[in-house]
Design a protein around this motif. Structure first.
Motif, PDB file in Angstrom:
ATOM      1  N   LEU A   1       0.830  -1.205   0.000  1.00  0.00           N
ATOM      2  CA  LEU A   1       0.000   0.000   0.000  1.00  0.00           C
ATOM      3  C   LEU A   1       0.865   1.256   0.000  1.00  0.00           C
ATOM      4  O   LEU A   1       0.613   2.210  -0.725  1.00  0.00           O
TER       5      LEU A   1
ATOM      6  N   ALA B   1       2.535   1.880  -3.303  1.00  0.00           N
ATOM      7  CA  ALA B   1       1.581   2.302  -4.341  1.00  0.00           C
ATOM      8  C   ALA B   1       0.917   3.615  -3.986  1.00  0.00           C
ATOM      9  O   ALA B   1       0.137   4.180  -4.757  1.00  0.00           O
TER      10      ALA B   1
ATOM     11  N   GLN C   1      -1.372   4.018  -1.809  1.00  0.00           N
ATOM     12  CA  GLN C   1      -2.808   3.798  -1.637  1.00  0.00           C
ATOM     13  C   GLN C   1      -3.194   3.694  -0.181  1.00  0.00           C
ATOM     14  O   GLN C   1      -2.351   3.514   0.681  1.00  0.00           O
ATOM     15  N   GLU C   2      -4.494   3.780   0.071  1.00  0.00           N
ATOM     16  CA  GLU C   2      -4.963   3.600   1.440  1.00  0.00           C
ATOM     17  C   GLU C   2      -5.680   2.268   1.540  1.00  0.00           C
ATOM     18  O   GLU C   2      -6.117   1.718   0.545  1.00  0.00           O
TER      19      GLU C   2
ATOM     20  N   CYS D   1      -8.991  -0.854  -1.023  1.00  0.00           N
ATOM     21  CA  CYS D   1      -7.898  -1.702  -1.500  1.00  0.00           C
ATOM     22  C   CYS D   1      -8.490  -2.908  -2.248  1.00  0.00           C
ATOM     23  O   CYS D   1      -9.407  -3.562  -1.777  1.00  0.00           O
ATOM     24  N   ARG D   2      -7.931  -3.193  -3.416  1.00  0.00           N
ATOM     25  CA  ARG D   2      -8.497  -4.280  -4.234  1.00  0.00           C
ATOM     26  C   ARG D   2      -8.233  -5.650  -3.641  1.00  0.00           C
ATOM     27  O   ARG D   2      -8.957  -6.604  -3.901  1.00  0.00           O
TER      28      ARG D   2
END
Lengths: 480, 468
Positions: free
Chosen positions: A355, A358, A360-361, A365-366
């Motif tokens: 995470l 990338a 991202q949070e 998240c996928r």
């Protein structure tokens, strides 16, 4: 001369509702200026405000999360002043009767002891627009997208005694309000704003010194730094036996200094009166009770529960409950794979690393909790090795494919079949006579190297344990 | 039959039956109004094309089989109502070039019922009850007080023209009566005021004027109802929608105030007494009441009105509309802009209102006025416990005092402003009287008024029908 520091904080928090406080314009970010507007939030003649009940619910939740007494009947009042970002020439706020009063938040003081910070009031109000400097440099332009967005204002009593306490208060406030899903409290994005009031007085004195107001801090760190700067400045003045001037100071992040904004010699007279176009905000005891029970478990309680009921180490519990989204994710994973420590390791370790890189949070998240469960089950059933699992996680995270799909597509199934491995083991033994001799000679650790060679041959898919056993067996067999 | 000789209901009937087209009807009315406007300024904007457009749409609907309660009926709206497609300068330089991007809820409801907006009538500065004064920079029109409300005059002039206005202190009702027509201020919350530029949120509400009672009833019915844009209209959801009234005199008890005879001028006092006797003659039960709070209420009314107006007018700051000044300094810009574009009434209320709300004065005036407001409501409610309706005069002097200063003019409102403060519906009829009922009791008012249609016999010599 020793001085006591007296700090109070005024925090404005944007409520995460779908619409604005008094009209149905969307309450969300949009890059085009003056897009989310209508006659009501622009203050056109003839437009009337209408209350967004969802905002009241969130304000109620915020007040309860901050341990306030709730006013079952509160009113909206007009705060009159002129400024280009205030379309009506007044702000609809709650002056006389706020929705919440006499609350508190407990934080750690500078010595690590628990300290109670009293919260004087929590009230609802509408936000103003934004002034943007004209690109041609000849003035400012107004963007009313933000005008009318619902806010709660949270005002502490002057109970804070140091910049450190101020910062810890803000961190605690953010955690509490995030957990309560009232707001995402991001200072950098403007959903949380903080003004500080600070004064100094000789140690032991009961009389408050003149206070100054600090504005324009864009992070918790900036709040701390600006307060430290102001303490130094005020100390110098007082040491010289001079009076501190009551004024508003603007913090400049780059220079690390403050500039006087306007003389705050007299508090501005807002001529408040109850707005006749709005009805009182009425809450029933049942509504308040319902909101209380719906209050989510706060971070500390949750961490304690993780330690007591799930047997997690204190450190893990702390990391996992730092944000509500992460704690929710973790607990969802447990539904699919019920080994808390294992899940914790993978969430805190590999997943967080992915995470972070990338940017991202955890929210959105996928790599869902279901996927996590799948992955850990595959390791548990020895379908893949731990090492391969890291690879699978990486690929699944980036592609969005389920772990079992990734394993299938890339042929990463762990090879545990004895006969298949035997052939490879025999090949490696044949190709490394010296190592085999070393092993037979007593250097048992060499087996690791041979295992590694087999793993290489299988591109990591071999079950290392089985490989190890086979090697030992075959070497010792042939050694006889 | 000449268009102006019909009443609105008859006109709608004729248009629904396609005996006459809305377009030709409206055309005739507009020509008539143009003539009228040349003689005495009533309209701030007379819509030619836009009105005919609306009329054509009504014709289409009627031909399509729809039956509209107000089909083709000409409607005039006060300039402080927003109507998309027509300017709303509201007698102020601030809004000189303002064309509202939306229409007021009440207007939408009425046009939905088939009414055709033929124009906007003059109002005082910013819709405030302006006094007869020397024309000041900001106000675009000068007119003696009783014509500052053009709506009633229009209604009086053409029997089928209906008027939608706003009633703050009751001058609208007084003007209707003086013009020989009926005026109605419904209960606050009955009709949505979204789109009405109000200055005082506590007292400014929609009001109507019409030459015929039956028309007033339809006007009220068509505009009543819940509108999500005005939260106060939620009260309608617990009230009856259908509008039925009972004509039987023996079922209603009317309250009179004999003590008021003391301060009414001779003419008005005489008519009030005659009314008392007439009601008894028709068969109503009457009861004598006493309500001494009028003077105090009136003063509290103006304190609240000024204070709230000063706040509501803050939005006219030259940033989004009506800039007139040039300045590099923000404070100076505000100052110049508002000084140049506000008329004298707006200026006075803003300045004094600000004073009244200031820290030192809030407790002395506004807070106290709120107490009087509550008291007024309570006392009127007590009156209505003792009877079904109250009959009160509308004004003290039969002829308005030309050239009166604003204090004298305010004094004239001592019989209407307190009623508005109490939040009660009031029906004014020709001859200088009003009938007052409990909240949402409009049907009672209309029932009584029907019975008193013979009032013309008594008061015919007072009203100057069609002429002001």
């Amino acid at each position: 001369m020793a001085y006591e520091i007296v700090i109070g904080l005024e925090v404005h928090v944007e409520l995460q509702t779908a619409s604005k406080l008094f009209c149905s314009c969307p309450n969300s970010f949009v890059s085009e200026a003056n897009k989310h507007t209508c006659p009501v939030c622009l203050g056109f003649p003839g437009a009337l405000p209408r209350l967004n009940r969802e905002a009241v619910k969130r304000a109620l939740t915020a007040s309860l999360a901050l341990n306030c007494q709730i006013a079952l009947t509160s009113y909206f009042d007009r705060k009159n002043y002129f400024y280009p970002d205030m379309p009506k020439g007044y702000q609809i706020s709650q002056f006389f009767e706020p929705i919440g009063r006499y609350g508190h938040l407990d934080i750690e003081d500078d010595r690590g002891d628990l300290k109670r910070i009293r919260i004087g009031r929590v009230h609802m109000e509408e936000d103003a627009g934004k002034l943007v400097h004209s690109p041609s440099g000849d003035g400012a332009m107004v963007d009313y997208n933000r005008a009318g967005v619902p806010l709660v204002e949270i005002v502490t009593e002057p109970d804070l005694c140091s910049p450190g306490e101020a910062r810890r208060y803000l961190e605690k406030l953010k955690a509490v309000l995030q957990y309560a899903r009232v707001s995402d409290c991001k200072m950098e994005e403007g959903s949380l704003r903080c003004d500080a009031n600070i004064s100094l007085r000789p140690a032991g004195s009961k009389v408050l010194g003149n206070k100054t107001e600090l504005k324009n801090m864009n992070s918790f760190k900036a709040v701390e730094q600006s307060l430290e700067h102001e303490i130094k400045r005020q100390r110098k003045i007082l040491d010289n036996n001079e009076q501190v001037l009551s004024q508003t100071l603007r913090w400049n992040e780059e220079s690390g200094t403050t500039i006087a904004m306007r003389g705050k010699l007299q508090a501005q007279d807002y001529r408040c009166f109850t707005d006749p176009e709005l009805t009182p905000v009425c809450l029933t005891d049942e509504e308040v009770e319902r909101a209380k029970t719906a209050l989510p478990e706060m971070a500390e309680e949750r961490a304690l529960r993780f330690v007591k009921e799930l047997g997690l180490p204190v450190y893990d519990a702390g990391v996992l409950t730092a944000t509500r989204d992460l704690a929710d994710y973790f607990e969802s994973c447990l539904k699919h794979f019920n080994n808390p420590k294992t899940v914790s390791n993978w969430v805190m370790g590999e997943l967080t690393a992915l995470l972070n890189s990338a940017g991202q949070e955890i929210k959105g998240c996928r790599f869902s909790p279901k996927f996590m469960g799948e992955l850990l089950e595959m390791i548990d059933e020895k379908v893949i090795s731990g090492k391969i699992a890291k690879d699978v996680l990486d690929k699944s995270f980036k592609s969005g494919k389920a772990p079992h799909e990734v394993v299938k597509d890339e042929g990463l199934l762990q090879i545990s079949d004895q006969s298949e491995l035997e052939t490879l083991v025999k090949k490696v033994i044949a190709g490394n006579p010296d190592s085999v001799e070393s092993y037979r000679g007593g250097k048992k650790k060499v087996i690791g190297f041979l295992v590694g060679q087999v793993m290489q041959e299988t591109k990591g898919k071999a079950n290392p344990q089985v490989v190890n056993e086979l090697l030992v067996k075959i070497i010792e067999e042939n050694g006889k | 039959m000449k268009a102006t000789e019909l009443n609105a209901l008859k006109a709608a009937e004729a248009i629904n039956n396609q005996e006459v087209s809305a377009t030709s009807f409206v055309e005739e009315i507009i020509d008539y109004c143009k003539e009228l406007d040349n003689k005495k300024k009533i309209f701030s904007h007379l819509a030619d094309e836009k009105a005919l457009e609306q009329a054509a749409a009504v014709d289409q609907k009627v031909q399509g089989g729809f039956n509209l309660p107000l089909a083709g009926v000409p409607l005039v709206i006060a300039d402080n109502y927003a109507f998309k497609g027509m300017p709303a300068a509201i007698a102020s330089r601030t809004l000189q070039n303002y064309h509202p991007p939306f229409s007021a809820a009440a207007v939408e409801k009425l046009t939905g019922a088939g009414a055709v907006v033929i124009g906007k009538t003059i109002v005082g500065d910013m819709g405030l009850d302006t006094v007869a004064e020397k024309d000041k920079e900001g106000s675009l029109f000068k007119a003696p007080l009783y014509l500052a409300k053009g709506g009633a005059a229009a209604a009086a002039a053409g029997g089928c023209i209906l008027s939608l206005e706003s009633d703050s202190s009751g001058i609208t009702r007084q003007t209707a009566s003086r013009n020989g027509v009926f005026g109605l201020r419904p209960t606050p919350g009955r009709v949505s005021r979204f789109g009405l530029n109000l200055c005082c949120g506590s007292f400014d509400y929609p009001g109507f004027a019409a030459a015929h009672l039956g028309d007033l009833a339809v006007l009220l019915q068509a505009s009543t109802g819940y509108d999500e844009r005005d939260v106060m209209t939620a009260a309608n959801r617990i009230q009856r929608d259908k509008f039925v009234y009972d004509n039987n005199p023996s079922r209603l008890k009317i309250g009179f105030f004999p003590s008021y005879l003391d301060f009414l001028d001779a003419e008005v006092a005489d008519t009030y007494e005659k009314m008392h006797l007439l009601c008894r003659k028709i068969g109503f039960k009457t009861v004598d009441l006493k309500l001494g709070i009028l003077q105090e209420s009136l003063r509290a009314f103006y304190v609240i009105s000024y204070a709230e107006t000063s706040s509501t007018l803050s939005r006219f700051d030259g940033i989004r509309f009506g800039s007139a000044a040039e300045s590099d300094d923000l404070e100076e810009y505000y100052f110049k802009t508002r000084r140049l574009t506000f008329g004298s009434e707006a200026c006075r209320r803003s300045i004094i209102g600000t004073y009244l709300l200031s820290d030192e004065n809030y407790g002395r005036y506004y807070k106290k006025a709120l107490k009087v407001l509550n008291n007024t409501r309570r006392l009127f409610a007590e009156m209505l416990d003792k009877c079904d309706l109250l009959l009160m005069p509308l004004y003290k002097s039969a002829s308005p005092i030309a050239g009166a200063d604003f204090i004298q003019t305010y004094e004239e409102n001592c019989l209407t402003a307190p009623v508005n403060m109490a939040g009660l519906p009031s029906l004014a009829f020709p001859g200088g009287f009003q009938v007052i009922a409990e909240p949402f009791g409009e049907e009672k008012l209309l029932a009584l008024a029907e019975n008193l249609s013979i009032v013309e016999e008594v008061t015919g010599s007072n009203s100057e029908k069609g002429e002001v």
